[in-house]
Design a protein around this motif. Structure first.
Motif, mmCIF file in Angstrom:
data_model
loop_
_atom_site.group_PDB
_atom_site.id
_atom_site.type_symbol
_atom_site.label_atom_id
_atom_site.label_comp_id
_atom_site.label_asym_id
_atom_site.label_seq_id
_atom_site.Cartn_x
_atom_site.Cartn_y
_atom_site.Cartn_z
ATOM 1 N N GLY A 1 0.809 -1.206 0.000
ATOM 2 C CA GLY A 1 0.000 0.000 0.000
ATOM 3 C C GLY A 1 0.843 1.257 0.000
ATOM 4 N N LEU A 2 1.963 1.242 0.724
ATOM 5 C CA LEU A 2 2.858 2.394 0.757
ATOM 6 C C LEU A 2 3.592 2.571 -0.569
ATOM 7 C CD1 LEU A 2 4.295 2.062 4.370
ATOM 8 C CD2 LEU A 2 2.595 3.711 3.554
ATOM 9 N N VAL A 3 3.970 1.466 -1.203
ATOM 10 C CA VAL A 3 4.606 1.555 -2.524
ATOM 11 C C VAL A 3 3.620 2.167 -3.522
ATOM 12 C CG1 VAL A 3 5.509 0.227 -4.474
ATOM 13 C CG2 VAL A 3 6.259 -0.307 -2.147
ATOM 14 N N ALA A 4 2.363 1.739 -3.463
ATOM 15 C CA ALA A 4 1.346 2.302 -4.363
ATOM 16 C C ALA A 4 1.186 3.799 -4.116
ATOM 17 C CB ALA A 4 0.013 1.578 -4.166
ATOM 18 N N PHE A 5 1.269 4.209 -2.851
ATOM 19 C CA PHE A 5 1.198 5.634 -2.522
ATOM 20 C C PHE A 5 2.369 6.392 -3.162
ATOM 21 C CE2 PHE A 5 2.827 9.044 0.157
ATOM 22 C CZ PHE A 5 1.730 9.888 0.247
ATOM 23 N N ILE A 6 3.575 5.852 -3.063
ATOM 24 C CA ILE A 6 4.748 6.503 -3.664
ATOM 25 C C ILE A 6 4.605 6.560 -5.181
ATOM 26 C CG2 ILE A 6 7.251 6.365 -3.997
ATOM 27 C CD1 ILE A 6 6.346 7.260 -1.196
ATOM 28 N N GLU A 7 4.073 5.515 -5.776
ATOM 29 C CA GLU A 7 3.835 5.522 -7.220
ATOM 30 C C GLU A 7 2.901 6.668 -7.610
ATOM 31 O OE1 GLU A 7 4.231 0.762 -8.330
ATOM 32 O OE2 GLU A 7 2.331 1.539 -7.561
ATOM 33 N N GLY B 1 13.413 2.961 3.808
ATOM 34 C CA GLY B 1 14.354 2.257 2.946
ATOM 35 C C GLY B 1 13.741 1.012 2.349
ATOM 36 N N HIS B 2 12.953 0.311 3.152
ATOM 37 C CA HIS B 2 12.271 -0.905 2.712
ATOM 38 C C HIS B 2 11.279 -0.591 1.591
ATOM 39 C CE1 HIS B 2 10.731 -5.000 4.509
ATOM 40 N NE2 HIS B 2 10.864 -5.044 3.212
ATOM 41 N N VAL B 3 10.499 0.466 1.797
ATOM 42 C CA VAL B 3 9.546 0.902 0.769
ATOM 43 C C VAL B 3 10.300 1.303 -0.501
ATOM 44 C CG1 VAL B 3 7.822 2.646 0.159
ATOM 45 C CG2 VAL B 3 7.790 1.605 2.436
ATOM 46 N N GLY B 4 11.413 2.015 -0.329
ATOM 47 C CA GLY B 4 12.215 2.434 -1.475
ATOM 48 C C GLY B 4 12.758 1.264 -2.268
ATOM 49 N N LEU B 5 13.176 0.219 -1.584
ATOM 50 C CA LEU B 5 13.668 -0.972 -2.274
ATOM 51 C C LEU B 5 12.558 -1.620 -3.099
ATOM 52 C CD1 LEU B 5 15.839 -2.485 0.587
ATOM 53 C CD2 LEU B 5 16.696 -1.880 -1.688
ATOM 54 N N LEU B 6 11.378 -1.780 -2.496
ATOM 55 C CA LEU B 6 10.272 -2.408 -3.222
ATOM 56 C C LEU B 6 9.857 -1.559 -4.417
ATOM 57 C CD1 LEU B 6 8.039 -3.727 -0.287
ATOM 58 C CD2 LEU B 6 9.768 -4.966 -1.600
ATOM 59 N N TYR B 7 9.875 -0.239 -4.254
ATOM 60 C CA TYR B 7 9.559 0.649 -5.370
ATOM 61 C C TYR B 7 10.585 0.477 -6.483
ATOM 62 C CZ TYR B 7 8.905 4.859 -8.149
ATOM 63 O OH TYR B 7 8.711 5.723 -9.194
ATOM 64 N N THR B 8 11.850 0.373 -6.132
ATOM 65 C CA THR B 8 12.915 0.242 -7.128
ATOM 66 C C THR B 8 12.845 -1.098 -7.845
ATOM 67 O OG1 THR B 8 14.312 1.681 -5.773
ATOM 68 C CG2 THR B 8 15.410 0.427 -7.495
ATOM 69 N N PHE B 9 12.469 -2.154 -7.138
ATOM 70 C CA PHE B 9 12.275 -3.444 -7.809
ATOM 71 C C PHE B 9 11.231 -3.319 -8.917
ATOM 72 C CE2 PHE B 9 13.258 -5.768 -3.540
ATOM 73 C CZ PHE B 9 14.611 -5.603 -3.754
ATOM 74 N N LYS B 10 10.163 -2.570 -8.649
ATOM 75 C CA LYS B 10 9.071 -2.420 -9.615
ATOM 76 C C LYS B 10 9.383 -1.409 -10.709
ATOM 77 C CE LYS B 10 4.756 -2.425 -8.537
ATOM 78 N NZ LYS B 10 3.431 -2.042 -7.965
ATOM 79 N N HIS B 11 10.192 -0.402 -10.378
ATOM 80 C CA HIS B 11 10.437 0.703 -11.318
ATOM 81 C C HIS B 11 11.932 1.007 -11.419
ATOM 82 C CE1 HIS B 11 6.098 1.479 -11.254
ATOM 83 N NE2 HIS B 11 6.167 1.383 -9.937
ATOM 84 N N ALA C 1 -0.126 -3.626 11.501
ATOM 85 C CA ALA C 1 -0.322 -4.253 10.187
ATOM 86 C C ALA C 1 0.882 -3.990 9.275
ATOM 87 C CB ALA C 1 -1.606 -3.743 9.543
ATOM 88 N N ILE C 2 1.372 -2.762 9.272
ATOM 89 C CA ILE C 2 2.513 -2.427 8.417
ATOM 90 C C ILE C 2 3.778 -3.112 8.920
ATOM 91 C CG2 ILE C 2 4.028 -0.523 7.720
ATOM 92 C CD1 ILE C 2 1.472 1.216 7.543
ATOM 93 N N ALA C 3 3.965 -3.169 10.238
ATOM 94 C CA ALA C 3 5.134 -3.852 10.788
ATOM 95 C C ALA C 3 5.133 -5.339 10.424
ATOM 96 C CB ALA C 3 5.182 -3.677 12.303
ATOM 97 N N LYS C 4 3.971 -5.963 10.492
ATOM 98 C CA LYS C 4 3.874 -7.375 10.107
ATOM 99 C C LYS C 4 4.146 -7.550 8.619
ATOM 100 C CE LYS C 4 0.743 -8.947 13.761
ATOM 101 N NZ LYS C 4 -0.613 -9.496 14.089
ATOM 102 N N SER C 5 3.679 -6.608 7.812
ATOM 103 C CA SER C 5 3.945 -6.650 6.379
ATOM 104 C C SER C 5 5.442 -6.545 6.112
ATOM 105 C CB SER C 5 3.195 -5.512 5.673
ATOM 106 O OG SER C 5 3.537 -5.439 4.304
ATOM 107 N N ALA C 6 6.117 -5.680 6.871
ATOM 108 C CA ALA C 6 7.564 -5.527 6.705
ATOM 109 C C ALA C 6 8.292 -6.818 7.056
ATOM 110 C CB ALA C 6 8.065 -4.374 7.574
#
Length: 264
Positions: free
Chosen positions: A67-73, A93-103, A173-178
């Motif tokens: 959800g946070l990656v979608a927000f950054i997108e 940093g975690h969100v940034g990595l997932l964003y970079t994997f996608k883009h 919820a976000i911590a568990k997702s991480a």
């Protein structure tokens, strides 16, 4: 705080300076103010952009790293940002990595400091205990080598967050997702120059986590800051800025090298 918090299309963000874009992502209990030192140190040479991630406002069913990656997108599209230098602290940093994997085409350089994604101790090994100000003060101080960095304003902010049941539910919820999103197997995909700045005394993502990121990312460079815990840019802003400035100079954007070429 000598910068303006802007609002546009449902986003709250900082956008200071002009030039190459430094996109800064804060952590789970972070705020725009976490990056004060970077804003002040780089806004004269770079465009410093920091979105306030909706960690506490997301519906629980959507509260996740995805959800946070979608927000950054959406934010990047709204601001029409390109050729990003992406900086992330902790969960950011975690969100940034997932964003970079996608883009991968959107990110030219990456900076991780105390990033989650491999291993982290949430809030120093336990999770928010509602209603206890002393407990929250202790946990906030735990994230810094020098407890004095944990100002009353910062403690009050975290206490307010953890006093809200819906916000606590989103945090959990976000911590568990991480914790579910371990990135070890995908870090080979990061091919851009990557700067790792770690607190030598980090209690949340210990020093060995920095070493592991350095081992798994091909084009990485690791620096430790002594007498520093989980937020180097807050505890040692001058040293952090020096490391970042030197590294940016040594890794110019590829687009810059093309700018002066004549097209025939």
């Amino acid at each position: 705080m000598n910068y303006q918090i802007r609002e546009e299309a449902g986003f709250r963000y900082v956008d200071e300076g002009q030039g190459e874009v430094l996109l800064l992502l804060h952590g789970l209990f972070g705020a725009l103010s976490n990056w004060d030192g970077v804003i002040n140190g780089f806004k004269d040479q770079y465009r410093v952009v920091i979105p306030m991630m909706p960690i506490y406002e997301m519906p629980v069913r959507e509260a996740s790293l995805e959800g946070l990656v979608a927000f950054i997108e959406r934010f990047v599209a709204q601001k029409q940002l390109t050729d990003l230098t992406l900086l992330g602290n902790s969960l950011g940093g975690h969100v940034g990595l997932l964003y970079t994997f996608k883009h991968p085409d959107m990110v030219q350089r990456m900076v991780l400091t105390g990033s989650s994604g491999l291993f982290e101790n949430s809030m120093g090994g336990s999770f928010p205990k509602r209603g206890s100000y002393d407990y929250i003060a202790e946990r906030v101080a735990y994230t810094f080598y020098d407890p004095k960095v944990a100002s009353k304003e910062l403690i009050d902010e975290v206490f307010e967050i953890t006093s809200s049941i819906p916000k606590c539910m989103s945090i959990v919820a976000i911590a568990k997702s991480a914790q579910r999103n371990n990135v070890a197997k995908d870090l080979y995909k990061i091919q851009v120059p990557t700067l790792l700045v770690w607190g030598l005394n980090d209690t949340i993502t210990p020093a060995e986590v920095g070493h592991e990121f350095n081992r798994l990312i091909d084009n990485a460079e690791l620096h430790f800051i002594d007498k520093c815990c989980h937020a180097p840019m807050m505890e040692h802003p001058d040293r952090f800025n020096q490391l970042l400035s030197d590294w940016l100079t040594r890794h110019p954007l590829a687009v810059n090298s093309l700018a002066g070429e004549e097209v025939v």
